[in-house]
Design an enzyme around this catalytic site. Structure first.
Site, mmCIF file in Angstrom:
data_model
loop_
_atom_site.group_PDB
_atom_site.id
_atom_site.type_symbol
_atom_site.label_atom_id
_atom_site.label_comp_id
_atom_site.label_asym_id
_atom_site.label_seq_id
_atom_site.Cartn_x
_atom_site.Cartn_y
_atom_site.Cartn_z
ATOM 1 N N LYS A 78 0.852 -1.192 0.000
ATOM 2 C CA LYS A 78 0.000 0.000 0.000
ATOM 3 C C LYS A 78 0.890 1.244 0.000
ATOM 4 O O LYS A 78 1.894 1.294 0.723
ATOM 5 C CB LYS A 78 -0.899 -0.011 1.236
ATOM 6 C CG LYS A 78 -1.935 1.117 1.274
ATOM 7 C CD LYS A 78 -2.838 0.953 2.512
ATOM 8 C CE LYS A 78 -3.976 1.954 2.512
ATOM 9 N NZ LYS A 78 -4.889 1.766 3.671
ATOM 10 N N SER A 153 -9.782 1.611 2.581
ATOM 11 C CA SER A 153 -8.888 2.378 1.752
ATOM 12 C C SER A 153 -7.802 1.560 1.059
ATOM 13 O O SER A 153 -7.192 2.053 0.104
ATOM 14 C CB SER A 153 -8.210 3.462 2.599
ATOM 15 O OG SER A 153 -7.350 2.874 3.555
ATOM 16 N N SER A 177 -10.017 -0.700 6.803
ATOM 17 C CA SER A 177 -9.403 -0.512 5.487
ATOM 18 C C SER A 177 -8.661 -1.720 4.936
ATOM 19 O O SER A 177 -8.298 -1.730 3.758
ATOM 20 C CB SER A 177 -8.452 0.688 5.509
ATOM 21 O OG SER A 177 -9.188 1.886 5.449
#
Lengths: 489, 483
Positions: A78, A153, A177
């Site tokens: 990420k 996210s 997330s």
């Protein structure tokens, strides 16, 4: 070999037996990414050169029969973990050209274990969002249906996993997330206990809630990754110093006699009937494995969303103050004075959702409102944590089982006009962050539109072993996790 | 304007002391000054994304030490908070400080002001916090630069109760507090260089009024003298306003030392809303009582204790004991000198230190640590007077020599042949010679002009170049003149 469906365990075996080299594996994924990323938008930055160098080094270690189960394994990270000299944007225009001069503890540990970092995955801006639509670099599309969100996210990491663009991925979870996109893309996602994994080098959203975790095909793969990520870090004072158990060795625990709490508050009217049905089937699988289902109550569950949307924005409003255009990141053109520099830099650098949360957070911390909002929210947060502690203690539970999300992946744009309906997407995951306990989301079926459904297992603080082994037991008894979108992407 | 006639002055202080730790408060960068801008910094200092603070335990020890020395209660559970505001010298956009749960509360300090009796000043709280960097404007056109070297310097903020009632009391308080932080070796106490900074909250009220008046916070006070001058100005300004029927406004004012006045910097409505909240990157500080006791055991003797001991052990006057204990190094100098002077009277040593030595150091602008005259040398010099090896007058010559060249007094006396002559025969010969040359004066003396004795003593001393023992000279002269 079909690299798209490889588990980490299988890939490690293939590398160890020299059935495939890390360079071959890495090239295979780079090729897939090149072909599929344009339609998915799962990666913001690729690092083919760095990946191949790491793969070559890994192959040398593997040739000497050295290394760990992660040596030579291609991962997607990420884009919130700082990677030395590799652009780290956090999905924001503010950091669109930021190259950190240091390495996050998580990526440093993965690199030391020999992992190969393919690139940095797309995400909601500063991890603020549940659909990946707040990214400055555009939304990520769900490999199961390109018109839908992969969740957020950590949507880029989830989509990359589901589409077979990496062996495993790393995400972060502040209010769901990791788990919410895992559920929406049919993969396994673990949020460890707060403090189990170091936050050093993770661009902060809400410091008291943020936690890094693995996004994988199986619970076993999550155990292998967590093993490498977890443990004390002198650079993070909130990182716990308790010893890290051997998760892989502990994963084969029997479910016989294990008490599974079923909280009534998670099965109310907001839960989609098809998701409810899928969870009922999970319960049956566990009963078949000898587990005992215990109805429980977590009475403060309903307060989670408002509590979270006070505490997280409060911390964010302060954490994001450093993006002022002075030392790094975006700076507006020709500021006429200091105030103009601040105002325009931040107006240009941040997107709408980030601004909304900064304003919300600034408001709840303001003099005259602090007691009514922030202090009250902290008190409610304690009650939510006590709910979990009491249930585990009084009912002697091993784990708690809930749906991960109230519904399956929604259409892109569907919830953009109504932030509150977007926030409700995390209604089953947010309590876990507020309480600081560990939880894992595992795939458990599909709705009538063929979209993945996930369920969540919640554990006691630092009892990742319980949720990993319960997840592993389920995956031994079912096959949902082996189904991939195939040609859809 | 006489401030005392109808109005009472009320003053509370906020003092920022920079701690003398080796490294900064939240990272490993060296805590030192004078380097090129932005060379003593790291990603933590510059608040890069994702970096985290880690508390330097030495800061904790110094805070506890200071709290104990000021008789405060140490909070076993204290916490850091964020104080949020935007400024280029504050890279994170917040200062890590302590707010609701500071490490020390309820302390006190006894002062001996020049304008009144000994008095207790309450210390509301002491908390740990981080210093900011510096914005540089001088010599730059159309821009400002930021130097982050100072960012991360550990500070203790010491907040007093509004217990001070005059500029003189405030001066006495600051001198005492500065002496204590220097005794503890937690801060160098240098106000000019900003390592010991003071803001003063000043208000006035009519005598008998129990409510506090509206206060002004005065900043930019870079010496104790300036603190006192600023208070005097501000008190007069506030009384003038009240007497003219105007209101005192709550505001922050800057002291202008050149023009000798305070001027408004920002009003209450422009005051920041700092949006304090507990720092989520640092867990609460949990202290073990045993650790506090360990630190208590290492506390040095403090000025008040030393003052009493100096009076008791050395028989010093209030004045000498006060001067000598105001500064730890001076007290240590004195005690070293006393040891070297034995068996000479410590009071004589004290006279030399507070008299000759301090006069010289003040004149030259030197600290006691820079004294060219070592404590052992001054002690030895006093010892030589006591043993009558040299006279007091010769000692002053030797001292003056040591001030320029350093060295040991024994050596200097030997090299210069300054040893005192006590041999009665040798002195008697000189006395006879002088008397023989001044028959007229002998007659005048004997006629009653006895003050001429001084003349004869002087002549003998001159002839012996000061080396004759003055007592012996006196005795011989009186005997011979009266027969």
């Amino acid at each position: 070999m079909d690299v798209a469906t490889l588990t980490l365990t299988q890939a490690a075996q293939a590398l160890a037996t020299h059935e495939i080299s890390s360079v071959e594996l890495t090239r295979a994924f780079l090729t897939r990414i090149e072909a599929l990323n344009p339609s998915l938008n799962a990666f913001i930055t690729m690092d083919p050169k760095g990946a191949l160098q790491a793969a070559e080094a890994a192959d040398k270690r593997l040739a000497r029969h050295e290394g760990s189960p992660l040596t030579g394994i291609p991962l997607a990270i990420k884009d919130l973990f700082c990677t030395r000299d590799l652009r780290t944007t956090c999905g924001s225009r503010m950091l669109a050209n930021f190259h950190p001069p240091y390495e996050s503890t998580v990526t440093a540990r993965l690199k030391a274990a020999g992992a190969v970092i393919l690139g940095k995955t797309n995400m909601d801006e500063f991890a603020m969002g549940s659909s990946n639509e707040t990214s400055h670099f555009g939304p990520v599309r769900n490999p199961w249906d390109l018109e839908r969100t992969p969740g957020g996210s950590s949507g880029g990491s989830a989509a990359a996993m589901a589409a077979g663009l990496c062996v495993a991925a790393i995400g972060t979870d502040t209010g769901g997330s990791i788990r919410q996109p895992a559920a929406m893309t049919g993969i396994t996602g673990l949020k460890p206990t707060y403090g189990r994994v170091s936050r050093f080098g993770m661009v902060a959203f809400a410091s008291s809630l943020d936690q890094a975790g693995p996004m994988t095909r199986t619970a076993m793969d999550a155990a292998i990754l967590l093993q490498a990520m977890a443990g004390e870090d002198p650079q993070d004072s909130t990182c716990l110093n308790s010893p890290v158990p051997d998760y892989v060795r502990a994963i084969n625990q029997s479910m016989r006699g294990v008490k599974i709490g079923i909280p009534e508050e998670y099965f109310g009217s907001g839960l989609h009937p098809e998701v409810r049905l899928a969870i009922e089937a999970v319960k049956e699988v566990y009963q078949g494995l000898g587990a005992i289902l215990v109805p429980i109550s977590l009475p403060h569950t309903q307060h989670a969303i408002p509590t979270y949307y006070i505490i997280a924005p409060a911390e964010a409003s302060s954490n994001l103050a450093r993006y002022d255009g002075i030392r790094f990141g975006h700076r507006c053109e020709n500021p006429k004075d200091l105030k103009d520099l601040y105002a325009r830099t931040r107006a240009e650098g941040f997107g709408a959702e980030v601004k909304r949360r900064i304003m919300l957070g600034t408001y709840v911390l303001s003099s005259g409102y602090y007691d009514a909002y922030y202090r009250k929210a902290q008190q409610v947060r304690r009650l939510i944590a006590e709910d979990f502690a009491r249930a585990f203690r009084e009912q002697d539970l091993g784990v708690i089982l809930t749906p991960t999300t109230p519904e399956t992946a929604f259409r892109l744009g569907e919830k953009n006009a109504d932030p509150v309906s977007m926030y409700l997407s995390d209604i089953f995951t947010i309590n876990v962050n507020l309480a600081g306990v560990p939880a894992i989301s595992l795939p458990c079926g599909f709705d009538t539109q063929g979209l993945p459904i996930g369920f969540q297992l919640i554990g006691r603080p630092l009892d990742e072993v319980a949720i990993l082994s319960a997840g592993h037991a389920y995956q031994q008894a079912s096959h949902c996790h082996t189904i991939t979108p195939g040609g859809k992407a | 304007m006489n401030a005392d006639s109808r109005f009472e002055t009320v003053i509370g202080l906020e003092i920022h002391t920079q701690l003398r730790t080796r490294s900064k408060i939240f990272c490993g960068c060296p805590n030192q000054f004078g380097s090129q801008p932005n060379t003593q910094i790291c990603p933590v200092c510059a608040a890069f994304p994702g970096v985290l603070p880690v508390l330097n335990r030495e800061v904790l020890n110094m805070a506890i030490k200071t709290g104990l020395a000021l008789n405060g209660q140490i909070r076993l559970r204290n916490e850091f908070s964020r104080k949020n505001y935007f400024y280029p010298d504050l890279p994170a956009g917040y200062q890590i400080s302590q707010f609701e749960l500071p490490i020390v509360e309820h302390g006190e300090l006894m002062i001996e002001p020049e304008d009144g009796p000994r008095k207790r000043i309450g210390i509301t709280r002491i908390h740990m916090e981080v210093d900011a960097g510096k914005n540089l404007h001088e010599g730059i056109i159309g821009a400002s630069w930021v130097d982050l070297n100072r960012t991360g310097t550990p500070l203790l903020e010491i907040v007093t109760e509004p217990d001070l009632r005059s500029a003189a009391e405030t001066g006495a308080f600051l001198k005492k507090l500065r002496a204590i932080v220097r005794y503890l070796e937690v801060c160098d106490g240098n106000m000019e260089e900003g390592s010991f900074r003071c803001d003063a909250n000043v208000s006035v009220r009519r005598w008998g009024e129990t409510k506090l008046g509206t206060r002004a916070e005065i900043k930019n006070l870079n010496s104790i003298r300036n603190v006192m001058r600023a208070i005097e100005f501000e008190v007069d300004r506030q009384i003038d306003r009240i007497e003219n029927g105007e209101k005192v406004i709550q505001e922050t004012r800057l002291w202008d030392a050149n023009q000798n006045l305070t001027r408004s910097m920002r009003g209450k409505e422009e005051a920041h809303d700092y949006r304090y909240f507990p720092e989520p990157d640092l867990p609460p500080v949990l202290l073990d009582p045993a650790r506090i006791e360990t630190i208590r055991a290492t506390l040095p003797e403090l000025p008040d204790q030393k003052f009493l001991r100096f009076q008791d052990q050395y028989g010093l006057s209030d004045y000498d004991a006060g001067v000598l204990t105001a500064n730890r190094e001076l007290a240590e100098y004195f005690e070293s000198a006393v040891r070297a002077a034995l068996p000479a009277d410590p009071k004589v040593v004290a006279n030399w230190v507070t008299g000759e030595l301090l006069a010289f150091l003040n004149k030259e602008g030197l600290e006691i640590s820079q004294s060219p005259v070592q404590a052992s040398a001054l002690g030895a010099l006093t010892g030589m007077i006591h043993k009558a090896v040299i006279s007091g007058k010769i000692a002053k010559t030797v001292f003056a020599h040591m001030c320029v060249h350093g060295g040991e007094p024994q050596q200097i006396v030997l090299e210069k042949g300054l040893t005192q002559v006590t041999d009665q025969g040798a002195i008697e010969a000189e006395v006879e010679r002088i008397l023989g040359a001044h028959a007229d004066k002998i007659a005048q003396y004997r006629a009653g002009k006895t003050q001429l004795l001084g003349f004869f003593v002087g002549e003998v001393m001159k002839a012996t170049r000061g080396k004759a023992n003055p007592g012996v000279v006196n005795e011989l002269l009186i005997n011979k003149l009266s027969t």
